[in-house]
Write a protein that holds these residues in place. Structure first.
Motif, short mmCIF file in Angstrom:
data_model
loop_
_atom_site.label_atom_id
_atom_site.label_comp_id
_atom_site.label_asym_id
_atom_site.label_seq_id
_atom_site.Cartn_x
_atom_site.Cartn_y
_atom_site.Cartn_z
N ALA A 290 -8.91 12.23 -4.01
CA ALA A 290 -8.64 13.67 -3.91
C ALA A 290 -7.40 13.93 -3.07
N MET A 291 -7.22 13.14 -1.99
CA MET A 291 -6.02 13.26 -1.17
C MET A 291 -4.78 12.93 -1.99
N LEU A 292 -4.82 11.82 -2.71
CA LEU A 292 -3.67 11.43 -3.54
C LEU A 292 -3.35 12.49 -4.58
N ASP A 293 -4.39 13.03 -5.23
CA ASP A 293 -4.18 14.03 -6.28
C ASP A 293 -3.55 15.30 -5.75
N SER A 294 -3.77 15.60 -4.47
CA SER A 294 -3.23 16.83 -3.89
C SER A 294 -1.78 16.66 -3.45
N VAL A 295 -1.27 15.42 -3.43
CA VAL A 295 0.08 15.15 -2.93
C VAL A 295 1.01 14.63 -4.01
N PHE A 296 0.55 13.67 -4.81
CA PHE A 296 1.42 12.96 -5.73
C PHE A 296 1.05 13.21 -7.20
N THR A 297 2.05 13.14 -8.07
CA THR A 297 1.78 13.23 -9.50
C THR A 297 0.99 12.00 -9.94
N PRO A 298 0.21 12.10 -11.03
CA PRO A 298 -0.56 10.95 -11.51
C PRO A 298 0.33 9.74 -11.80
N GLU A 299 1.48 9.99 -12.40
CA GLU A 299 2.38 8.89 -12.75
C GLU A 299 2.87 8.16 -11.49
N TYR A 300 3.20 8.91 -10.46
CA TYR A 300 3.71 8.28 -9.24
C TYR A 300 2.60 7.57 -8.49
N GLN A 301 1.38 8.04 -8.61
CA GLN A 301 0.26 7.34 -7.98
C GLN A 301 0.15 5.92 -8.52
N GLU A 302 0.38 5.75 -9.81
CA GLU A 302 0.33 4.42 -10.40
C GLU A 302 1.35 3.49 -9.76
N GLU A 303 2.51 4.02 -9.47
CA GLU A 303 3.55 3.22 -8.83
C GLU A 303 3.20 2.89 -7.39
N LEU A 304 2.58 3.84 -6.70
CA LEU A 304 2.25 3.64 -5.30
C LEU A 304 1.07 2.69 -5.09
N LEU A 305 0.08 2.78 -5.96
CA LEU A 305 -1.16 2.04 -5.75
C LEU A 305 -1.11 0.60 -6.23
N TYR A 306 -0.17 0.28 -7.10
CA TYR A 306 -0.10 -1.06 -7.67
C TYR A 306 1.17 -1.78 -7.24
N GLN A 307 1.04 -3.08 -7.01
CA GLN A 307 2.18 -3.94 -6.72
C GLN A 307 2.07 -5.20 -7.58
N GLU A 308 3.19 -5.82 -7.84
CA GLU A 308 3.17 -7.07 -8.59
C GLU A 308 2.95 -8.25 -7.65
N ASP A 309 2.09 -9.18 -8.09
CA ASP A 309 1.92 -10.40 -7.31
C ASP A 309 2.99 -11.41 -7.72
N GLY A 310 2.91 -12.61 -7.22
CA GLY A 310 3.93 -13.60 -7.50
C GLY A 310 4.01 -14.02 -8.96
N ASP A 311 2.96 -13.74 -9.74
CA ASP A 311 2.93 -14.11 -11.16
C ASP A 311 3.27 -12.94 -12.07
N GLY A 312 3.69 -11.82 -11.49
CA GLY A 312 4.06 -10.67 -12.29
C GLY A 312 2.89 -9.79 -12.70
N GLU A 313 1.70 -10.09 -12.20
CA GLU A 313 0.53 -9.26 -12.50
C GLU A 313 0.50 -8.05 -11.58
N ARG A 314 0.10 -6.91 -12.14
CA ARG A 314 -0.01 -5.69 -11.33
C ARG A 314 -1.39 -5.64 -10.68
N ILE A 315 -1.38 -5.61 -9.36
CA ILE A 315 -2.60 -5.66 -8.57
C ILE A 315 -2.76 -4.35 -7.80
N PRO A 316 -3.95 -3.72 -7.87
CA PRO A 316 -4.15 -2.51 -7.06
C PRO A 316 -4.25 -2.87 -5.59
N VAL A 317 -3.44 -2.22 -4.76
CA VAL A 317 -3.50 -2.46 -3.32
C VAL A 317 -4.64 -1.66 -2.70
N PHE A 318 -4.88 -0.46 -3.20
CA PHE A 318 -6.01 0.38 -2.82
C PHE A 318 -6.85 0.60 -4.07
N THR A 319 -8.15 0.43 -3.98
CA THR A 319 -8.98 0.61 -5.17
C THR A 319 -10.41 0.96 -4.76
#
Length: 252
Positions: free
Chosen positions: A136-165
């Motif tokens: 709910a906090m994220l939804d009140s601040v960031f667009t849905p598309e940008y949340q995807e960029e903020l919450l996920y990072q690539e690991d060393g193998d190029g896989e997208r991993i959620p940092v917060f979930t």
């Protein structure tokens, strides 16, 4: 560009000149004055999504762009606060907020949870221990598309991993990942400035201009030899629910 918390396997890097504390510490210092809230029908935790996250004491001197209106200025500060754990020195800074009643969480040893992606997470104990509150906090601040960029990072193998979930029982968990900050930013000891790029009824684009010291030796001691600036793009978009941040960067 914002610094990514990669590699995520480095769970205890030395932090330099960062705001907040790492989650390994269970001894709490007195917290900031809490944001006054009323119960939220959507989450039931006493948090009001439109007022999240709180603006912490260390942000008191953060200047706000004068060309933004009141709603946009509030959004900017809340995005800056959230960025401290989403893209700042440590993901563990998400635990440095007071609870809804204004008290600081009495954190104990963190429960560790290994998810299907093979990564081990720490189960949150603080203000955003429930995924519903965090989302709910994220939804009140960031667009849905940008949340995807903020919450996920690539690991060393190029896989997208959620940092917060979300945990299986509705809690929030996160990968503990730390980085140092730009020490030259703190040495400059100059406030951020802003430059408007474009403004319309539907979008605002501007640059945050950070100031950085050029360091050198003077009489055997480190001294400031000059100041340089760097620009970081920020974009806000009007949505059906109000203004939201579509791009953000921290100067440190």
């Amino acid at each position: 560009m914002m610094k990514k918390l990669i590699p995520l396997l480095l769970l205890a890097l030395l932090l330099t000149a960062c705001s907040g504390q790492t989650v390994e510490s269970s001894t709490q210092s007195p917290g900031p004055e809490p944001t006054q809230t009323t119960p939220s029908a959507s989450t039931g935790s006493g948090l009001v999504a439109a007022e999240e996250p709180p603006i912490l004491d260390w942000m008191a001197d953060q200047p706000v762009p004068g060309f933004l209106d009141e709603e946009q200025r509030d959004l900017f500060l809340r995005a800056y606060s959230a960025a401290n754990f989403l893209m700042g020195c440590s993901t563990g800074n998400v635990e440095e907020y007071p609870l809804a009643d204004g008290t600081m969480p009495q954190r104990g040893e963190y429960e560790k949870l290994t998810l299907d992606n093979g990564w081990t997470y720490l189960v949150a104990q603080g203000r955003y221990a429930r995924w519903a509150d965090f989302k709910a906090m994220l939804d009140s601040v960031f667009t849905p598309e940008y949340q995807e960029e903020l919450l996920y990072q690539e690991d060393g193998d190029g896989e997208r991993i959620p940092v917060f979930t979300e945990t299986p029982d509705g809690g929030m968990c996160f990968i503990q990942a730390d980085r140092g900050s730009d020490t030259e930013y703190d040495w400059a000891d100059m406030p951020d400035t802003y430059e408007l790029v474009s403004m319309s009824d539907d979008a605002v684009e501007f640059s945050l201009i950070g100031h950085y010291a050029v360091l050198g030796e003077d009489g055997g001691e480190i001294a400031v030899q000059g100041i340089i600036t760097r620009e970081y793009p920020i974009r806000m978009e009007r949505t059906a629910d109000g203004w939201r941040v579509a791009e953000f960067h921290l100067p440190y």
